[in-house]
Design an enzyme around this catalytic site. Structure first.
Site, PDB file in Angstrom:
ATOM      1  N   TYR A  55       0.839  -1.214   0.000  1.00 43.14           N
ATOM      2  CA  TYR A  55       0.000   0.000   0.000  1.00 43.14           C
ATOM      3  C   TYR A  55       0.875   1.266   0.000  1.00 43.14           C
ATOM      4  O   TYR A  55       0.373   2.365  -0.172  1.00 43.14           O
ATOM      5  CB  TYR A  55      -0.951   0.044   1.206  1.00 43.14           C
ATOM      6  CG  TYR A  55      -1.897  -1.124   1.339  1.00 43.14           C
ATOM      7  CD1 TYR A  55      -2.056  -2.052   0.317  1.00 43.14           C
ATOM      8  CD2 TYR A  55      -2.642  -1.314   2.502  1.00 43.14           C
ATOM      9  CE1 TYR A  55      -2.918  -3.133   0.456  1.00 43.14           C
ATOM     10  CE2 TYR A  55      -3.517  -2.387   2.642  1.00 43.14           C
ATOM     11  CZ  TYR A  55      -3.643  -3.298   1.617  1.00 43.14           C
ATOM     12  OH  TYR A  55      -4.496  -4.363   1.766  1.00 43.14           O
ATOM     13  N   LYS A  80       1.543  -6.459   5.755  1.00 40.74           N
ATOM     14  CA  LYS A  80       1.589  -7.662   4.919  1.00 40.74           C
ATOM     15  C   LYS A  80       2.840  -7.678   4.059  1.00 40.74           C
ATOM     16  O   LYS A  80       3.308  -6.621   3.627  1.00 40.74           O
ATOM     17  CB  LYS A  80       0.351  -7.731   4.014  1.00 40.74           C
ATOM     18  CG  LYS A  80      -0.946  -7.427   4.733  1.00 40.74           C
ATOM     19  CD  LYS A  80      -2.170  -7.577   3.853  1.00 40.74           C
ATOM     20  CE  LYS A  80      -3.398  -7.002   4.538  1.00 40.74           C
ATOM     21  NZ  LYS A  80      -3.567  -5.553   4.363  1.00 40.74           N
ATOM     22  N   HIS A 113       0.567 -11.753   1.929  1.00 42.32           N
ATOM     23  CA  HIS A 113      -0.515 -10.999   1.272  1.00 42.32           C
ATOM     24  C   HIS A 113      -1.324 -11.857   0.296  1.00 42.32           C
ATOM     25  O   HIS A 113      -2.553 -11.822   0.295  1.00 42.32           O
ATOM     26  CB  HIS A 113       0.092  -9.784   0.567  1.00 42.32           C
ATOM     27  CG  HIS A 113      -0.847  -8.646   0.401  1.00 42.32           C
ATOM     28  ND1 HIS A 113      -0.466  -7.340   0.441  1.00 42.32           N
ATOM     29  CD2 HIS A 113      -2.186  -8.624   0.186  1.00 42.32           C
ATOM     30  CE1 HIS A 113      -1.526  -6.558   0.262  1.00 42.32           C
ATOM     31  NE2 HIS A 113      -2.573  -7.322   0.104  1.00 42.32           N
TER      32      HIS A 113
HETATM   33  P1  NDP Z   1     -14.181  -1.381   1.439  1.00 44.60           P
HETATM   34  O1  NDP Z   1     -15.108  -2.481   1.133  1.00 44.60           O
HETATM   35  O2  NDP Z   1     -13.784  -1.098   2.838  1.00 44.60           O
HETATM   36  O3  NDP Z   1     -14.812  -0.086   0.807  1.00 44.60           O
HETATM   37  C1  NDP Z   1     -14.122   1.136   0.754  1.00 44.60           C
HETATM   38  C2  NDP Z   1     -14.899   2.067  -0.190  1.00 44.60           C
HETATM   39  O4  NDP Z   1     -16.177   2.351   0.368  1.00 44.60           O
HETATM   40  C3  NDP Z   1     -14.216   3.364  -0.407  1.00 44.60           C
HETATM   41  O5  NDP Z   1     -14.502   3.789  -1.725  1.00 44.60           O
HETATM   42  C4  NDP Z   1     -14.888   4.303   0.611  1.00 44.60           C
HETATM   43  O6  NDP Z   1     -14.860   5.619   0.104  1.00 44.60           O
HETATM   44  C5  NDP Z   1     -16.293   3.741   0.647  1.00 44.60           C
HETATM   45  N1  NDP Z   1     -16.933   3.829   1.972  1.00 44.60           N
HETATM   46  C6  NDP Z   1     -16.363   3.662   3.190  1.00 44.60           C
HETATM   47  N2  NDP Z   1     -17.256   3.787   4.167  1.00 44.60           N
HETATM   48  C7  NDP Z   1     -18.440   4.040   3.569  1.00 44.60           C
HETATM   49  C8  NDP Z   1     -19.735   4.289   4.055  1.00 44.60           C
HETATM   50  N3  NDP Z   1     -19.981   4.282   5.364  1.00 44.60           N
HETATM   51  N4  NDP Z   1     -20.729   4.534   3.157  1.00 44.60           N
HETATM   52  C9  NDP Z   1     -20.479   4.537   1.831  1.00 44.60           C
HETATM   53  N5  NDP Z   1     -19.260   4.310   1.302  1.00 44.60           N
HETATM   54  C10 NDP Z   1     -18.238   4.061   2.171  1.00 44.60           C
HETATM   55  O7  NDP Z   1     -12.922  -1.590   0.475  1.00 44.60           O
HETATM   56  P2  NDP Z   1     -11.398  -1.931   0.580  1.00 44.60           P
HETATM   57  O8  NDP Z   1     -11.119  -2.646  -0.674  1.00 44.60           O
HETATM   58  O9  NDP Z   1     -10.607  -0.730   0.884  1.00 44.60           O
HETATM   59  O10 NDP Z   1     -11.255  -2.984   1.782  1.00 44.60           O
HETATM   60  C11 NDP Z   1     -11.020  -2.612   3.119  1.00 44.60           C
HETATM   61  C12 NDP Z   1      -9.608  -2.923   3.542  1.00 44.60           C
HETATM   62  O11 NDP Z   1      -9.317  -4.301   3.385  1.00 44.60           O
HETATM   63  C13 NDP Z   1      -8.521  -2.251   2.673  1.00 44.60           C
HETATM   64  O12 NDP Z   1      -8.414  -0.878   2.897  1.00 44.60           O
HETATM   65  C14 NDP Z   1      -7.327  -3.061   3.066  1.00 44.60           C
HETATM   66  O13 NDP Z   1      -6.839  -2.670   4.323  1.00 44.60           O
HETATM   67  C15 NDP Z   1      -7.935  -4.467   3.110  1.00 44.60           C
HETATM   68  N6  NDP Z   1      -7.780  -5.180   1.825  1.00 44.60           N
HETATM   69  C16 NDP Z   1      -6.969  -6.295   1.809  1.00 44.60           C
HETATM   70  C17 NDP Z   1      -6.765  -7.001   0.653  1.00 44.60           C
HETATM   71  C18 NDP Z   1      -5.897  -8.200   0.690  1.00 44.60           C
HETATM   72  O14 NDP Z   1      -5.554  -8.716  -0.380  1.00 44.60           O
HETATM   73  N7  NDP Z   1      -5.513  -8.694   1.841  1.00 44.60           N
HETATM   74  C19 NDP Z   1      -7.396  -6.614  -0.619  1.00 44.60           C
HETATM   75  C20 NDP Z   1      -8.266  -5.464  -0.502  1.00 44.60           C
HETATM   76  C21 NDP Z   1      -8.445  -4.798   0.698  1.00 44.60           C
HETATM   77  P3  NDP Z   1     -14.156   6.856   0.907  1.00 44.60           P
HETATM   78  O15 NDP Z   1     -12.775   6.435   1.302  1.00 44.60           O
HETATM   79  O16 NDP Z   1     -14.188   7.947  -0.099  1.00 44.60           O
HETATM   80  O17 NDP Z   1     -15.039   7.114   2.086  1.00 44.60           O
END
Ligand code: NDP
Length: 276
Positions: A55, A80, A113
């Protein structure tokens, strides 16, 4: 199990306590943006942060933690290992680099990861060493399917404490969840909010019924399934909103209705296809 406070924790298979809710910081920019997001989360009561070498924002996470003045023991920091660093010696080096960027003496949870093709067993040996040497409190994996976990088990006595995988109402991973439960592996949901694509009629109906938001309904569903969850947001209001999940309970019937949304639909890659 009742989960009523943001500081409530699951107890991992080695006795380490991990908060049920954390902040994810994938796609959050290094510097100001990540520092602010982590600050907002810590102010809202979050005590767990999920980052990764990939990240490229570990330094900002570390800065926000240091500036917060919160005692290190109260925090739970996950990072990770990047895919290209798999292998024994390269893992030891990469971990040291992550630890240096975070500015921490130890990391709470270190994850492989992605499994990739054939290096994760050798990588796991380095994870075991780092754990034994006291640099990591718990070691785990991410994006491992049952066959990866089975294969890892053949070469090692250490069962991963956590498996962090894509998990949300459209992908509820029943087989993997059951396997993890049977083997003492805590499942952790990534992309719990389907990367923001929250427009499902049932979820909207439940949000209206409980006087909550769609995001809160989904995160509460995670918690009631005893799944650690790490929603990402860079906005203070949403970071607070996502923490507002400890003052209501979904009925068994509504939990089942949400379970029924499953379509085995992934927003991210299938781990069997991401080979390196
Ligand atoms: P999420 O499912 O957490 O969704 C994040 C998105 O939703 C962003 O666009 C955010 O926008 C929006 N959002 C957040 N809160 C709200 C809300 N209350 N209402 C409406 N929209 C909302 O996605 P991620 O893919 O980021 O997953 C979460 C975490 O999981 C990652 O940040 C990471 O730490 C981890 N991850 C791990 C992976 C792996 O391979 N191990 C792969 C992918 C993710 P905004 O920021 O503009 O609010």
């Amino acid at each position: 199990m009742t989960i009523e406070r943001i500081t409530d924790c699951t107890v991992l298979n080695n006795g380490v306590r991990m908060p049920w809710l954390g902040l994810g910081v994938w796609q959050v920019e290094e510097g100001e943006e990540v520092i602010r997001s982590v600050q907002h989360a810590l102010e809202a009561g979050y005590r767990s942060i999920d980052t990764a070498a990939g990240y490229r924002n570990e330094a900002g996470v570390g800065t926000a933690i240091k500036q917060s003045g919160i005692q290190r023991e109260e925090l739970f920091v996950t990072t990770k290992l990047a895919n290209h660093d798999q292998g024994y010696e390269s893992t030891l080096r990469a971990f040291e680099e992550s630890r240096r960027k975070l500015g921490l003496d130890y990391v709470d949870l270190y994850l492989i990861h992605w499994p990739g093709k054939d290096k994760y067993k050798e990588t796991w040996k380095a994870f075991e060493k780092l754990h034994k040497d006291g640099y990591i409190r718990a070691i785990g994996v991410s994006n491992f399917k049952v066959h990866h976990l089975e294969s890892l088990r053949q070469g090692s006595d250490t069962i991963p404490a956590v498996n962090q995988v894509e998990f949300h109402p459209l992908l509820n991973q029943q087989e993997l969840l059951q396997y993890c439960r049977q083997n003492g592996i805590q499942l952790e949901a990534w992309s719990p909010l389907m990367q923001g694509k929250l427009d499902q009629p049932l979820i909207a109906d439940l949000a209206a019924k409980y006087g909550k938001t769609p995001a809160q309904i989904i995160l509460r569903w995670d918690l009631q399934h005893e799944i650690v969850t790490i929603p990402k947001s860079v906005r203070q209001a949403r970071i607070q909103e996502n923490a507002g999940v400890f003052d209501f309970t979904l009925s068994d019937e509504d939990m089942k209705a949400l379970d029924g949304l499953n379509q085995n639909r992934r927003f991210g890659p299938d781990p069997d296809q991401l080979l390196f």
